[in-house]
Design a protein around this motif. Structure first.
Motif, PDB file in Angstrom:
ATOM      1  N   MET A 111      63.281 -61.827 123.767  1.00  0.00           N
ATOM      2  CA  MET A 111      64.269 -61.730 122.697  1.00  0.00           C
ATOM      3  C   MET A 111      64.075 -62.921 121.765  1.00  0.00           C
ATOM      4  O   MET A 111      64.081 -64.075 122.215  1.00  0.00           O
ATOM      5  CB  MET A 111      65.688 -61.738 123.271  1.00  0.00           C
ATOM      6  N   ILE A 112      63.882 -62.648 120.466  1.00  0.00           N
ATOM      7  CA  ILE A 112      63.681 -63.723 119.507  1.00  0.00           C
ATOM      8  C   ILE A 112      64.509 -63.469 118.253  1.00  0.00           C
ATOM      9  O   ILE A 112      64.764 -62.327 117.876  1.00  0.00           O
ATOM     10  CB  ILE A 112      62.197 -63.877 119.117  1.00  0.00           C
ATOM     11  N   ALA A 113      64.936 -64.532 117.590  1.00  0.00           N
ATOM     12  CA  ALA A 113      65.641 -64.414 116.313  1.00  0.00           C
ATOM     13  C   ALA A 113      64.626 -64.165 115.214  1.00  0.00           C
ATOM     14  O   ALA A 113      63.574 -64.812 115.167  1.00  0.00           O
ATOM     15  CB  ALA A 113      66.429 -65.688 116.038  1.00  0.00           C
TER      16      ALA A 113
ATOM     17  N   ASN B 184      68.371 -64.375 109.536  1.00  0.00           N
ATOM     18  CA  ASN B 184      69.759 -64.825 109.479  1.00  0.00           C
ATOM     19  C   ASN B 184      70.335 -64.486 108.117  1.00  0.00           C
ATOM     20  O   ASN B 184      69.645 -64.622 107.098  1.00  0.00           O
ATOM     21  CB  ASN B 184      69.835 -66.334 109.742  1.00  0.00           C
TER      22      ASN B 184
ATOM     23  N   THR C 245      70.600 -66.589 121.343  1.00  0.00           N
ATOM     24  CA  THR C 245      69.576 -65.671 121.838  1.00  0.00           C
ATOM     25  C   THR C 245      69.998 -65.075 123.169  1.00  0.00           C
ATOM     26  O   THR C 245      69.763 -63.880 123.435  1.00  0.00           O
ATOM     27  CB  THR C 245      68.237 -66.393 121.986  1.00  0.00           C
TER      28      THR C 245
ATOM     29  N   ALA D 295      72.322 -62.321 122.459  1.00  0.00           N
ATOM     30  CA  ALA D 295      71.626 -61.108 122.029  1.00  0.00           C
ATOM     31  C   ALA D 295      71.049 -60.369 123.229  1.00  0.00           C
ATOM     32  O   ALA D 295      71.151 -59.136 123.325  1.00  0.00           O
ATOM     33  CB  ALA D 295      70.512 -61.469 121.046  1.00  0.00           C
TER      34      ALA D 295
ATOM     35  N   PHE E  54      68.293 -60.306 115.869  1.00  0.00           N
ATOM     36  CA  PHE E  54      67.317 -60.573 116.921  1.00  0.00           C
ATOM     37  C   PHE E  54      66.508 -59.310 117.179  1.00  0.00           C
ATOM     38  O   PHE E  54      67.004 -58.190 116.971  1.00  0.00           O
ATOM     39  CB  PHE E  54      68.012 -60.996 118.214  1.00  0.00           C
TER      40      PHE E  54
ATOM     41  N   THR F 126      73.090 -63.271 112.806  1.00  0.00           N
ATOM     42  CA  THR F 126      71.659 -63.420 113.070  1.00  0.00           C
ATOM     43  C   THR F 126      71.135 -62.135 113.695  1.00  0.00           C
ATOM     44  O   THR F 126      71.770 -61.563 114.580  1.00  0.00           O
ATOM     45  CB  THR F 126      71.372 -64.612 114.005  1.00  0.00           C
TER      46      THR F 126
ATOM     47  N   GLU G 225      66.514 -53.919 118.081  1.00  0.00           N
ATOM     48  CA  GLU G 225      67.104 -55.035 117.353  1.00  0.00           C
ATOM     49  C   GLU G 225      68.584 -55.150 117.685  1.00  0.00           C
ATOM     50  O   GLU G 225      69.246 -54.155 118.021  1.00  0.00           O
ATOM     51  CB  GLU G 225      66.889 -54.907 115.843  1.00  0.00           C
TER      52      GLU G 225
ATOM     53  N   TYR H 131      63.719 -65.711 126.771  1.00  0.00           N
ATOM     54  CA  TYR H 131      64.596 -65.949 125.625  1.00  0.00           C
ATOM     55  C   TYR H 131      64.688 -67.448 125.377  1.00  0.00           C
ATOM     56  O   TYR H 131      64.424 -68.256 126.267  1.00  0.00           O
ATOM     57  CB  TYR H 131      65.991 -65.368 125.876  1.00  0.00           C
TER      58      TYR H 131
END
Length: 317
Positions: free
Chosen positions: A58-60, A63, A21, A24, A185, A183, A87, A13
């Motif tokens: 885990m990535i964004a 937004n 992140t 999330a 993720f 946001t 998600e 992350y």
């Protein structure tokens, strides 16, 4: 009973600790008690997965204020062997922090990531009208610079989670201009079979147009519209090989095992020279997908059986 070290899963992350992140990742039940690997950017997180150093990343991806995260969308479009498996939504709240003993009256230079800074401009203009902005590489880095002495700033805009990990003075909280900012993720793993449909699912794709001609985008969108599929995200990203060449990042309501979605993917496959299936997974909001009765699975199955009967010579009745 604790998990044996050899059986522990690793999750990458965007670090360090205290980022959105990380918040999330904390929502993923199977990640709790496992190894969390903080990395410096999205590409590194996904490379960890592709090369087997991590089980998932885990990535964004999006937004509610700034739209799609282009670096993440481009990475998913160009790095093979990846699949979105879930998600998660994280409210985006910002705090202003300083070194211990700092007061709001002491602040004239504010460190912040440019995106975070832009989301706090109204508050800053009202409470610190004479301040200057010092750009930072990340929301957490802005605060860490105060601690290690590498930043000349008096204060930093950071996620609230920074206070759980570092000794910093809280100068103000809830300073974001959009109080309902969120946001989105995604958890990304190596290519696996999608989980079973839940009725509240989303399918993510990347599609390139076959060529540049009037109506090409409409032809792509008709693959969804004629099957009653709603799109919750449609973002264009340059392919990079020539001016005017774009790929489209798409989130569609439904699951690949839904008859209407499977039919749409077959149509897209015939239409597009390059289509990437990024995954079908449960929606974070768990909202059930609704559609007219004429697009139900039974209607698609009946139509396929009807055609099969015509081909086999069965009498219509």
């Amino acid at each position: 009973m604790t998990t044996p070290p050899s059986a522990r899963r690793t999750y990458s992350y965007l670090g360090p600790a205290g980022t959105f992140t990380e918040a999330a990742l904390a929502q993923v039940p199977e990640a709790r008690g496992q190894s969390w690997n903080p990395v410096r950017n999205v590409a590194e997180a996904l490379a960890d997965v592709v090369e087997g150093r991590s089980d998932a990343a885990m990535i964004a991806i999006e937004n509610s204020v700034d739209g799609g995260v282009s670096t993440a969308q481009d990475a998913l479009a160009t790095m093979p062997g990846l699949r979105i498996v879930g998600e998660y939504l994280v409210p985006v709240n910002f705090v202003l922090v300083g070194r211990p003993g700092t007061s709001l009256a002491d602040v004239s230079l504010v460190a912040a990531h440019p995106v975070a800074y832009a989301q706090c401009l109204q508050w800053l203009g009202r409470e610190l009208p004479g301040h200057a902005h010092l750009p930072a590489s990340s929301n957490v880095a802005s605060a860490l610079g105060l601690i290690d002495g590498t930043s000349d700033a008096d204060a930093a805009i950071s996620p609230p989670g920074i206070l759980e990990h570092h000794d910093l003075q809280l100068l103000a909280e809830g300073i974001g201009d959009k109080k309902d900012a969120v946001t989105r993720f995604v958890l990304v793993a190596r290519t696996v079979a999608p989980p079973a449909p839940t009725g509240a699912d989303k399918t993510s794709l990347v599609v390139e147009l076959p060529d540049d001609h009037p109506g090409a985008l409409l032809e792509m969108l008709e693959q969804f519209a004629t099957r009653g599929i709603n799109l919750s995200l449609l973002a264009s990203r340059p392919i990079g090989d020539a001016l005017g060449r774009y790929r489209f990042v798409i989130d569609a309501d439904g699951h690949i095992l839904d008859e209407r979605m499977a039919d749409a993917l077959l149509g897209l496959r015939r239409f597009s020279p390059k289509m990437i299936f990024l995954g079908s997974y449960p929606r974070a909001d768990r909202v059930i997908n609704r559609y007219p009765d004429r697009y139900s699975d039974d209607v698609f199955v009946e139509a396929r059986d009807w055609l099969r009967g015509l081909v086999s010579g069965e009498p219509e009745g």
